[in-house]
Structures are given as C-alpha cells and as structure tokens.
Design an enzyme around this catalytic site. Structure first.
Site, PDB file in Angstrom:
ATOM      1  N   VAL A  89       0.853  -1.183   0.000  1.00  0.00           N
ATOM      2  CA  VAL A  89       0.000   0.000   0.000  1.00  0.00           C
ATOM      3  C   VAL A  89       0.893   1.238   0.000  1.00  0.00           C
ATOM      4  O   VAL A  89       1.724   1.421   0.889  1.00  0.00           O
ATOM      5  CB  VAL A  89      -0.937   0.027   1.219  1.00  0.00           C
ATOM      6  CG1 VAL A  89      -1.758   1.312   1.243  1.00  0.00           C
ATOM      7  CG2 VAL A  89      -1.858  -1.184   1.208  1.00  0.00           C
ATOM      8  N   GLU A 181      20.764  -8.534  22.982  1.00  0.00           N
ATOM      9  CA  GLU A 181      20.604  -9.906  22.521  1.00  0.00           C
ATOM     10  C   GLU A 181      21.546 -10.224  21.374  1.00  0.00           C
ATOM     11  O   GLU A 181      22.107 -11.324  21.300  1.00  0.00           O
ATOM     12  CB  GLU A 181      19.146 -10.146  22.138  1.00  0.00           C
ATOM     13  CG  GLU A 181      18.229 -10.125  23.354  1.00  0.00           C
ATOM     14  CD  GLU A 181      16.759 -10.294  23.023  1.00  0.00           C
ATOM     15  OE1 GLU A 181      15.985 -10.566  23.956  1.00  0.00           O
ATOM     16  OE2 GLU A 181      16.387 -10.168  21.841  1.00  0.00           O
ATOM     17  N   ASP A 310       3.077  -0.533  16.377  1.00  0.00           N
ATOM     18  CA  ASP A 310       4.152   0.459  16.353  1.00  0.00           C
ATOM     19  C   ASP A 310       3.750   1.786  15.727  1.00  0.00           C
ATOM     20  O   ASP A 310       4.450   2.787  15.923  1.00  0.00           O
ATOM     21  CB  ASP A 310       5.353  -0.091  15.578  1.00  0.00           C
ATOM     22  CG  ASP A 310       6.040  -1.225  16.312  1.00  0.00           C
ATOM     23  OD1 ASP A 310       5.772  -1.397  17.515  1.00  0.00           O
ATOM     24  OD2 ASP A 310       6.833  -1.944  15.679  1.00  0.00           O
ATOM     25  N   ALA A 326       5.556  -6.979  21.172  1.00  0.00           N
ATOM     26  CA  ALA A 326       4.628  -7.916  20.540  1.00  0.00           C
ATOM     27  C   ALA A 326       3.356  -8.066  21.362  1.00  0.00           C
ATOM     28  O   ALA A 326       2.248  -8.144  20.806  1.00  0.00           O
ATOM     29  CB  ALA A 326       5.309  -9.274  20.365  1.00  0.00           C
ATOM     30  N   GLN A 327       3.472  -8.124  22.683  1.00  0.00           N
ATOM     31  CA  GLN A 327       2.285  -8.319  23.510  1.00  0.00           C
ATOM     32  C   GLN A 327       1.327  -7.138  23.412  1.00  0.00           C
ATOM     33  O   GLN A 327       0.110  -7.315  23.482  1.00  0.00           O
ATOM     34  CB  GLN A 327       2.680  -8.564  24.961  1.00  0.00           C
ATOM     35  CG  GLN A 327       3.455  -7.444  25.630  1.00  0.00           C
ATOM     36  CD  GLN A 327       3.616  -7.670  27.121  1.00  0.00           C
ATOM     37  OE1 GLN A 327       2.678  -8.075  27.795  1.00  0.00           O
ATOM     38  NE2 GLN A 327       4.808  -7.401  27.631  1.00  0.00           N
TER      39      GLN A 327
END
Length: 458
Positions: A89, A181, A310, A326-327
């Site tokens: 889009v 990480e 987001d 994510a949650q």
C-alpha cells in the site's frame, strides 16, 4: 458469512474492512473477524508473518528463517471470510476511502486498520543504512548472518594481522533489548560454536563492541537488571561503551567519542520509527512518527480508521506511551477485532482498550536473561526459562513451537548452531564490498521523517 454487500442505494450493509499489515496486530484483527464470519481483507507486502523477537537468532545462525515465519495465507486459511492480498500500500485516499497499491490497484474500504509496524531510524543519517544494517526483515537477518560469517572466513585467509584484527571486530549500535541480545548471541557464536571450526584464527578472541548513548543498558528495565545485563555481557568478552554516541559509520570503521575503530561489521539497534504510511492521514505525529489514537484505537479526526502496534501512540494509565512490544500489538489486535465484530453484530459502541502488562524480558546469553513484571524482577536461569516459555508461546503454529524448542535444547546441550549458511555473493577481503561494507539500497525517503523510538518491536 457476512461479506461486504450493497443496498439498492449503493451503501454497504456490511462494511468493507481492510487491514494493512500482517504482523501481530493485523493478524489478530483478521482472526477475530474471521471467527465471527465477517468479511475482511488483509494486505501485506510480504507473504509471511514474521516473529521479529527471534529475528536476531536467524542473524546469528541459531535458527533458520522458516522457524520463525509462517505464510499469512496458511495462518488465515481456516477462515473463509478472510481474503489475503499480497501487495504494498503506497497511498491512502481518505476522502474516497480507497487504498492504492504499488502496482496501481485500488482497494476500497469502509473501515481501515493500519498495523504496518516500524523500520530502522538512523537519526537523519540515512547513508549509514548502506553499511550498518538494521534488523527488521528476514532479508536483514540473512544479510547480517552472511556478512558476519564472511568476516571470519576472510580473517582465516589473510596473513595481515592488522586486517585480521579488523575482520574480527564487530560493533553494535544501541543498548536496548535488540542490541543486548545481538551482542550476547554473537559472543556465544564466536566463543563456542566457531571456536572449533577454524585453524588460523581464534574466533573466541573476536572483539565485540556494544555502543550505547545512555548511561545504562536496557533503559526500560530496573537499574539492577541493567547492571546484571552489563556484567553478564562483559563476562562473555563484550566491550560495553556507555555514554557514547556514534559520530560516524563508514564501510570499514566507526567513530565513537572521537576515536576511530576499524570494524568488519556494524549493526544498527539504536532506534526505530513508525511506518511512514500513517503520515498520509494528515494528522499530527509524535517524535517517533506514531499517530495519536482515541481510547478505542480510532485515529483522532478519522472515524473508522484505526491504528495499532508500532504506528499508534497509545497512552497507559499514567499517561506514558505503550512500548513497541509484541504483547501490546497482539492485545490491541484481539481487542479491536472482537470489538468490531460486536459492533457489526449488535451495534455496540467500541470499548476503550486497556493493556495488561505480562512482563518484559530480554536474553543476555546462555541461561541468562532478565525479566520484569511490576514488582517482580528476575534474572539468570529463572528469567531465561521465562523468556523461552514466553517466546515459544507467542510463536505462530504448533510445529514452530516444537521445532524451536528442540533446537534450543540441542544448542544448550551441544553449543552447536545449524544455520551457518552464507547466502550473500562472495567478495574478497579488502574490496569495497567486503564484510561490513557490502552495499545496501538506501531506505526510501519518508513522507514525514520522524525521530527515533526506543529500539525493539517485540
């Protein structure tokens, strides 16, 4: 099934619902409407849903891309009322309620849900993207993995000790969860897995530099957890440079605090900004490019246009923006999908969204992580177990949960990593396309550039 239909006056009896984005939020909206047998179209420029929280493990050869990705059509195939469109889009015509795709196709809507996620943000230094990849897509992860492994291959071949040192120096910009990480995973890859693979170099001597502009790592966690993460990384040999802002990033070197450091590869984990698509709504955006929404997730000033994940600025009970996790996206998608289904069925007004924080976690290394939920603060092996359970639970598809669990167990017992594949075109050390310098296409210009959000979409 209630698909969009029209009356004799040309007005939709059942609204045409279009969801843009197949991430956590978009999928949950589509699934909730699909369960209610309400017609909905979901559009994404990728044909797969990607579990981004584990993308760094693809980049560091711990998992393969198929372990954390699932075709969107497969996920939603059980819901006959859900249509999946593969497309990008590029324009929102709000007056006509039409979406325009990159190939010129138009898609009409009555209700629009924007869940297009975020992208790396380089604080106005877009040229850095060519030599300092971020980590948002499978392509990014494969690029990082290839350049990382190539640096060791080239170091094995060179006889120049200075060049060998450069080829075994990795810099990571940003000390949030993604940067921490990445640093821990690269340290374990070099010090355990690769240590047995080479004869002329000692991968365990790889120099890994984690640069953070703030005064501590993991700023979103409690100070004691930040200290634990730093000490744990330093025990793995990672150099943690706090209170240092990167000044320049070039193909073979970075400049930090006035010091030039030769590197093989620089990775970006310092900031993200919302997808620029929401800027086309013509409403004010926050510093991170997010659009402000009402309590029911409806964009301010745009009835029947919703923003999730987001791209949405949603405030918690204390007036603070919800993080890009994510949650958060998953709960927003579940909430909105069920709320829209009830509104279509019964005419109920949309209820306000309330986020239920289930804790925040980041892995630091082998059986070491931090976990925080309210007053509960865990670190070490217990936090690592909680991290593993949470991420396995969030994975889409039973087979992925089984596969990832088995691979993690195998890695834990043997230190082995199976996906050590170089998928990028071979280049020679010292060339302009050597590790850390391979060109990337610059990011497309943003319609409304925005400063950074805290790095991480989990």
């Amino acid at each position: 099934m209630r698909f969009a239909t029209e009356s004799s006056h040309g007005r939709s009896l059942t609204p045409r619902i279009v969801v843009v984005g197949g991430g956590f939020a978009g999928l949950e909206v589509a699934k909730a409407l699909g369960k209610a047998e309400i017609g909905v179209t979901i559009i994404d420029r990728h044909n797969h849903h990607l579990f981004q929280p584990l993308l760094y493990q693809v980049a560091t050869a711990a998992l393969s891309a198929p372990d954390i990705a699932e075709p969107i059509r497969k996920i939603l195939g059980r819901y006959p009322s859900v249509q999946v469109l593969f497309g990008d889009v590029t324009e929102i015509v709000t007056e006509a309620r039409i979406l325009v795709l990159a190939d010129g196709t138009t898609v009409p809507y009555d209700i629009l849900v924007l869940a297009t996620g975020s992208q790396p943000f380089y604080f106005g230094q877009e040229s850095w993207a060519r030599v300092c990849p971020g980590l948002k897509t499978i392509e990014d992860a494969r690029t990082i993995r290839s350049r990382l492994l190539l640096s060791f291959e080239h170091a094995e071949r060179t006889t120049d000790p200075v060049e060998q040192s450069r080829l075994m120096t990795i810099a990571i910009i940003g000390g949030g969860p993604t940067g921490v990480e990445l640093a821990g995973s690269i340290a374990e890859l070099s010090r355990h897995t690769l240590a047995r693979d080479f004869r002329n170099i000692r991968p365990e001597k790889t120099r890994i530099i984690l640069v953070e502009a703030g005064e501590r790592l993991l700023a979103g966690f409690a100070p004691e957890l930040s200290r634990y993460a730093r000490l744990r990384l330093e025990s793995l040999g990672v150099e943690v440079a706090l209170g240092n802002r990167v000044e320049a990033i070039e193909a073979h070197q970075i400049t930090v605090g006035g010091q030039v450091i030769p590197v093989a590869l620089t990775l970006w984990a310092a900031g993200v900004a919302a997808s620029p698509l929401v800027a086309q709504l013509g409403v004010g955006l926050d510093r991170g490019g997010r659009v402000k929404v009402e309590s029911d997730l409806q964009v301010v000033g745009h009835p029947d246009v919703f923003a999730l994940g987001d791209v949405a600025l949603v405030l918690d009970g204390n007036g603070q923006p919800l993080p890009g996790l994510a949650q958060v996206a998953k709960q927003q998608g579940e909430h909105l999908g069920m709320a829209l289904a009830r509104r279509i069925d019964t005419g109920d007004t949309l209820p306000a969204f309330a986020f239920s924080n289930r804790g925040n976690t980041a892995i630091v290394g082998r059986h070491a992580a931090v976990f925080e939920s309210g007053r509960l603060k865990l670190k070490g092996w217990i936090a690592w177990s909680a991290w593993a359970l949470i991420h396995v639970y969030l994975l889409v598809g039973f087979q992925h949960r089984v596969q990832v669990s088995i691979q993690w167990l195998w890695r834990y017992l043997t230190y082995e990593r199976g996906a050590r594949l170089i998928a990028e075109e071979r280049v020679e050390p010292g060339s302009t396309s050597s590790p850390g310098a391979a060109p990337r296409e610059p990011l497309p210009p943003k319609a409304d550039p925005a400063p950074a959000l805290p790095a991480r979409t989990d």
